[in-house]
Design a protein around this motif. Structure first.
Motif, PDB file in Angstrom:
ATOM      1  N   VAL A 177      -4.129  -0.050  -2.915  1.00  0.00           N
ATOM      2  CA  VAL A 177      -4.625  -0.347  -1.572  1.00  0.00           C
ATOM      3  C   VAL A 177      -4.151  -1.754  -1.212  1.00  0.00           C
ATOM      4  CG1 VAL A 177      -6.673  -0.718  -0.148  1.00  0.00           C
ATOM      5  CG2 VAL A 177      -6.621   1.143  -1.834  1.00  0.00           C
ATOM      6  N   ASN A 236       0.326   0.574  10.943  1.00  0.00           N
ATOM      7  CA  ASN A 236      -0.933   1.183  11.391  1.00  0.00           C
ATOM      8  C   ASN A 236      -1.186   2.522  10.702  1.00  0.00           C
ATOM      9  OD1 ASN A 236      -2.496   1.617  14.701  1.00  0.00           O
ATOM     10  ND2 ASN A 236      -3.355   1.179  12.701  1.00  0.00           N
ATOM     11  N   GLY A 253      -3.540  -9.838   7.325  1.00  0.00           N
ATOM     12  CA  GLY A 253      -3.076  -8.664   8.067  1.00  0.00           C
ATOM     13  C   GLY A 253      -3.113  -8.877   9.566  1.00  0.00           C
ATOM     14  N   GLU A 272      -8.024  -7.976   8.114  1.00  0.00           N
ATOM     15  CA  GLU A 272      -8.144  -9.109   7.213  1.00  0.00           C
ATOM     16  C   GLU A 272      -7.330 -10.275   7.779  1.00  0.00           C
ATOM     17  OE1 GLU A 272      -7.643  -8.209   3.002  1.00  0.00           O
ATOM     18  OE2 GLU A 272      -7.909  -6.088   3.453  1.00  0.00           O
ATOM     19  N   ARG A 284      -3.222   4.027   7.748  1.00  0.00           N
ATOM     20  CA  ARG A 284      -4.392   3.667   6.935  1.00  0.00           C
ATOM     21  C   ARG A 284      -4.635   2.161   7.002  1.00  0.00           C
ATOM     22  NH1 ARG A 284      -4.489   8.122   7.902  1.00  0.00           N
ATOM     23  NH2 ARG A 284      -4.672   9.935   6.513  1.00  0.00           N
ATOM     24  N   ASN A 285      -4.574   1.635   8.238  1.00  0.00           N
ATOM     25  CA  ASN A 285      -4.948   0.245   8.540  1.00  0.00           C
ATOM     26  C   ASN A 285      -3.995  -0.802   7.966  1.00  0.00           C
ATOM     27  OD1 ASN A 285      -7.469   1.138   9.776  1.00  0.00           O
ATOM     28  ND2 ASN A 285      -8.176   1.506   7.689  1.00  0.00           N
ATOM     29  N   SER A 286      -2.767  -0.426   7.659  1.00  0.00           N
ATOM     30  CA  SER A 286      -1.858  -1.352   7.015  1.00  0.00           C
ATOM     31  C   SER A 286      -0.416  -0.962   7.333  1.00  0.00           C
ATOM     32  CB  SER A 286      -2.092  -1.299   5.490  1.00  0.00           C
ATOM     33  OG  SER A 286      -1.384  -2.313   4.809  1.00  0.00           O
ATOM     34  N   TRP A 301      -5.382  -5.018   4.834  1.00  0.00           N
ATOM     35  CA  TRP A 301      -5.639  -4.229   6.044  1.00  0.00           C
ATOM     36  C   TRP A 301      -5.507  -5.093   7.287  1.00  0.00           C
ATOM     37  CZ3 TRP A 301     -10.006  -0.053   5.325  1.00  0.00           C
ATOM     38  CH2 TRP A 301      -9.579   0.865   4.361  1.00  0.00           C
ATOM     39  N   GLU A 302      -5.398  -4.407   8.406  1.00  0.00           N
ATOM     40  CA  GLU A 302      -5.123  -5.063   9.691  1.00  0.00           C
ATOM     41  C   GLU A 302      -6.176  -6.087  10.103  1.00  0.00           C
ATOM     42  OE1 GLU A 302      -7.128  -1.315  12.114  1.00  0.00           O
ATOM     43  OE2 GLU A 302      -5.015  -1.771  12.402  1.00  0.00           O
ATOM     44  N   THR A 351       2.270   0.709   5.528  1.00  0.00           N
ATOM     45  CA  THR A 351       2.104   1.577   4.362  1.00  0.00           C
ATOM     46  C   THR A 351       3.392   2.319   4.053  1.00  0.00           C
ATOM     47  OG1 THR A 351      -0.250   1.880   4.848  1.00  0.00           O
ATOM     48  CG2 THR A 351       0.791   3.564   3.477  1.00  0.00           C
ATOM     49  N   GLN A 395       0.830  -1.209   0.000  1.00  0.00           N
ATOM     50  CA  GLN A 395       0.000   0.000   0.000  1.00  0.00           C
ATOM     51  C   GLN A 395       0.866   1.262   0.000  1.00  0.00           C
ATOM     52  OE1 GLN A 395      -3.897   0.247   2.004  1.00  0.00           O
ATOM     53  NE2 GLN A 395      -2.895   1.607   3.467  1.00  0.00           N
TER      54      GLN A 395
END
Length: 231
Positions: A67, A196, A76, A73, A198-200, A70-71, A202, A52
Motif C-alpha cells: 500500500v 487516482n 500525496g 496524505e 485506489r487513492n494513489s 494516498w492522495e 498505482t 502501490q
C-alpha cells in the motif's frame, strides 16, 4: 434587497476563478525521446507515491500490496496539486471529490514533450483522447481492445460509472472514463500505471488473453487501446 439575490452567484464565480490558473508553458520534445520519457515519468511518480501495486488473485479478489501513499496524505496531496497545475487548476489531493486521473496523464504527456495539439491538458480523459484520435496516424492510433496487443507507452482506456460507448474511435466529449499507461508486457501479463487508482498513483497487474490482447481481461470495461507511435 436585489444585491443579496446575486451574492451566492458572485461567490461561486469568484471561487471558481480562484481555482483556475494559467497553463504552464510546454516544451515539445524530439520524437525519439517521448516514449522513453512517458515510461520514465510514470515510473517516477509511481515510486514517489510509495509503489502501490494492485493484483488480482485467482478467485478475482483484489490484492493491494504494498500500500502506497494516498492522495489525502501530505506528500500525496502535494503531488496531486502538481498534476492539477499542469492543466491550469488549483486543486489538491485533499479535494477528494475531484477525480485527478486525467490530470495525471496530462502531466505525464506535457512533461514528456507531447504537444498540446496532440494531447491537450484536460481534466477529463475524453478531452485529450478526442484530440489524439482526431490526429490519428501521426503519433497515436486508436484500436478496440480485441484488435491490437498493447505495448509499453500505449494507453488503455475503460468506461466508468455506467458510461456506454458504442464506437472506440468516437468518444463523447463528456464521457466518464479512466486510462492507464502501459509500462510492461511479458508472459501474458500487462502492468500499467494510472493516477487516482485506489487513492494513489498505482501500478496494476492484469492478465491478457492468449493473443496478448486486453479483450481477455474483464476487471474494467475496456473499450480503447491508444497505440503510441513515437519511435
Amino acid at each position: 434587497m436585489q444585491i443579496f439575490r446575486f451574492l451566492p452567484r458572485l461567490f461561486l464565480t469568484l471561487t471558481l476563478a480562484a481555482c483556475a490558473t494559467s497553463l504552464p508553458p510546454r516544451q515539445i520534445a524530439a520524437p525519439e525521446t517521448v516514449r522513453a520519457s512517458i515510461l520514465r515519468l510514470a515510473d517516477q511518480e509511481w515510486r514517489a507515491f510509495g509503489g502501490q501495486i494492485v493484483r488480482r488473485a485467482s478467485d478475482r479478489h483484489e490484492i493491494i500490496d504494498p500500500v502506497g501513499v494516498w492522495e489525502d496524505e501530505r506528500k500525496g496531496s502535494a503531488l496531486v496539486a502538481k498534476y492539477w497545475r499542469s492543466i491550469g487548476q488549483d486543486w489538491t489531493g485533499l479535494d477528494g471529490d475531484k477525480p485527478w486521473s486525467a490530470a495525471f496523464i496530462s502531466w505525464v504527456m506535457a512533461e514528456a514533450g507531447v504537444s498540446g495539439e496532440e494531447m491537450p491538458a484536460s481534466a477529463t480523459h475524453a478531452g485529450y483522447l478526442r484530440a489524439a484520435i482526431a490526429g490519428s496516424g501521426q503519433h497515436w492510433r486508436a484500436y478496440p481492445p480485441d484488435a491490437y496487443a498493447p505495448r509499453p507507452g500505449d494507453l488503455i482506456c475503460a468506461t466508468r460509472a455506467g458510461q456506454q460507448i458504442t464506437r472506440f474511435d468516437d468518444v463523447p466529449s463528456g464521457a466518464t472514463l479512466h486510462c492507464d499507461i502501459v509500462v510492461t508486457v511479458a508472459d501474458g501479463l500487462l502492468d500499467s500505471i494510472g493516477g487516482n487508482v485506489r487513492n494513489s498513483v498505482t501500478r496494476s497487474e492484469r492478465r491478457l488473453g492468449p493473443d496478448g490482447r486486453l479483450s481477455g481481461n474483464a476487471d474494467r470495461q475496456w473499450f480503447l487501446v491508444l497505440e503510441n507511435l513515437y519511435p
